[in-house]
Design a protein around this motif. Sequence first.
Motif, short mmCIF file in Angstrom:
data_model
loop_
_atom_site.label_atom_id
_atom_site.label_comp_id
_atom_site.label_asym_id
_atom_site.label_seq_id
_atom_site.Cartn_x
_atom_site.Cartn_y
_atom_site.Cartn_z
N GLY A 25 0.78 -1.23 0.00
CA GLY A 25 0.00 0.00 0.00
C GLY A 25 0.80 1.26 0.00
O GLY A 25 0.28 2.34 0.23
N GLY A 26 2.12 1.19 -0.27
CA GLY A 26 2.87 2.42 -0.14
C GLY A 26 3.68 2.75 -1.35
O GLY A 26 3.92 1.93 -2.23
N THR A 27 4.15 3.98 -1.41
CA THR A 27 5.01 4.41 -2.49
C THR A 27 6.31 3.65 -2.43
O THR A 27 6.87 3.44 -1.37
N LEU A 28 6.81 3.25 -3.57
CA LEU A 28 8.07 2.55 -3.60
C LEU A 28 9.02 3.34 -4.46
O LEU A 28 8.73 3.66 -5.60
N LEU A 29 10.17 3.66 -3.91
CA LEU A 29 11.21 4.35 -4.66
C LEU A 29 12.46 3.50 -4.57
O LEU A 29 12.63 2.70 -3.67
N VAL A 166 -7.41 7.67 1.35
CA VAL A 166 -6.85 7.83 0.01
C VAL A 166 -5.53 7.06 -0.03
O VAL A 166 -4.58 7.42 0.69
N PRO A 167 -5.43 6.01 -0.85
CA PRO A 167 -4.26 5.12 -0.79
C PRO A 167 -3.08 5.62 -1.60
O PRO A 167 -3.19 6.54 -2.42
N GLY A 168 -1.95 4.94 -1.38
CA GLY A 168 -0.73 5.25 -2.10
C GLY A 168 -0.51 4.34 -3.29
O GLY A 168 -1.44 3.70 -3.79
N SER A 169 0.72 4.28 -3.74
CA SER A 169 1.04 3.59 -4.99
C SER A 169 0.79 2.09 -4.91
O SER A 169 0.74 1.49 -3.85
N SER A 255 0.99 7.85 1.98
CA SER A 255 2.07 7.74 1.00
C SER A 255 1.80 8.63 -0.22
O SER A 255 1.61 9.84 -0.07
N TYR A 256 1.77 8.07 -1.45
CA TYR A 256 1.51 8.90 -2.61
C TYR A 256 0.13 9.54 -2.54
O TYR A 256 -0.11 10.59 -3.14
#
Length: 374
Positions: A25-29, A166-169, A255-256
């Motif tokens: 559920g989160g942004t990944l970089l 509101v979810p992330g990436s 996250s995003y």
Amino acid sequence: MSETPRLGGTELAVPAWVSETPRSGGTLLARVSGTPRPGDTSLAASATSAATPSRTRRTLLAALLAAAVVLPLSAATQSHIPAPPPATLPTPLTPAGLATAYAANRADALDAARMAAAHGDTSRAAADRALASPGRRLLHFDARGGGQATEVLGDLAHATRVAVLVPGSDTTLDTYARFHTAADSLYRRLTHEQPHTRTAVIAWLGYQTPATISATVLTPGRAGQAAPVLRGFLRELRALTARPRPAAVSLLCHSYGTVVCARAAPTLTGLGVTDIALVGSPGTGADSAAALHTSARIWAARGAADWIADVPHLRADLFGTSVGFGTDPVSPAFGARVFAAGPGGHSDYFTPGSASLANLARIVLGETTEVTRG
């Protein structure tokens, strides 16, 4: 996770200096460094604490280029899953029509499950089938592509306080179960804390989230597309909860998703949004809470073990595109109301029993003086 990442069953040739571990559920970089770190599960484009600003900018640029190389490959390997068009619903949707809308969208989800199963995609079929279960309240549903869904937990028509998540990436119908779990955890907390307060929680997967390995996760493009859609949904929500008076709405952005909420914030006046909480944020694209131009209270939190802390909080123009999201929302310079999130990681903000979940529930319930500060 050190194995070669796979998207759509195809191995991606990622340079050895980019390590990659998807987080729920989160942004990944990408983490870029001179030497790979065995067992390193942090997923942030980062430089060491001693790095100079110029080196940090080069680090971010390297992460972007690595993602840009992977993007065409991942897009090429994404399979097309047949799906029905969204159900036709009466417009405008009214409180009296909610039950009809829920039933129509459940039927649509069941049709989507059958089509995905016939196509051989058992994972998507199972995800769609779960959403078609009796008792699920789908305000909107679209199984095409990565899929979108807006699900209600609670009695929306009579709610006086509503939380919109509101979810992330990398949140799609295939990974929706974990997003639903977060919404369910919050709803259970709200009803436990204030059983006599009429609350509802909405899991809003109303936009195409960026992939965890892509150039889009480093830019505000998807957020710019999502912001007007979120505003439109909040206008619909305002009408659905207008009796006897509109519900107080809290946006809980992860996250995003925090970039999405920040983009939407200046346009939300008059839509009942009292609070915007930014958790696990890579930055919002704004230099300060004041720059969001909203009357809503702005909150921010980050768990002690959240890898997003390693993301360099920079913003720069690169080839005509804005890259990075600027000021850290939990920093004093941003000016948000920072609250305690406990020792959790990037995917732990809605974990039952956590400090972050307790504080998010207090924000939704309007118990702002009870929120423990970070």
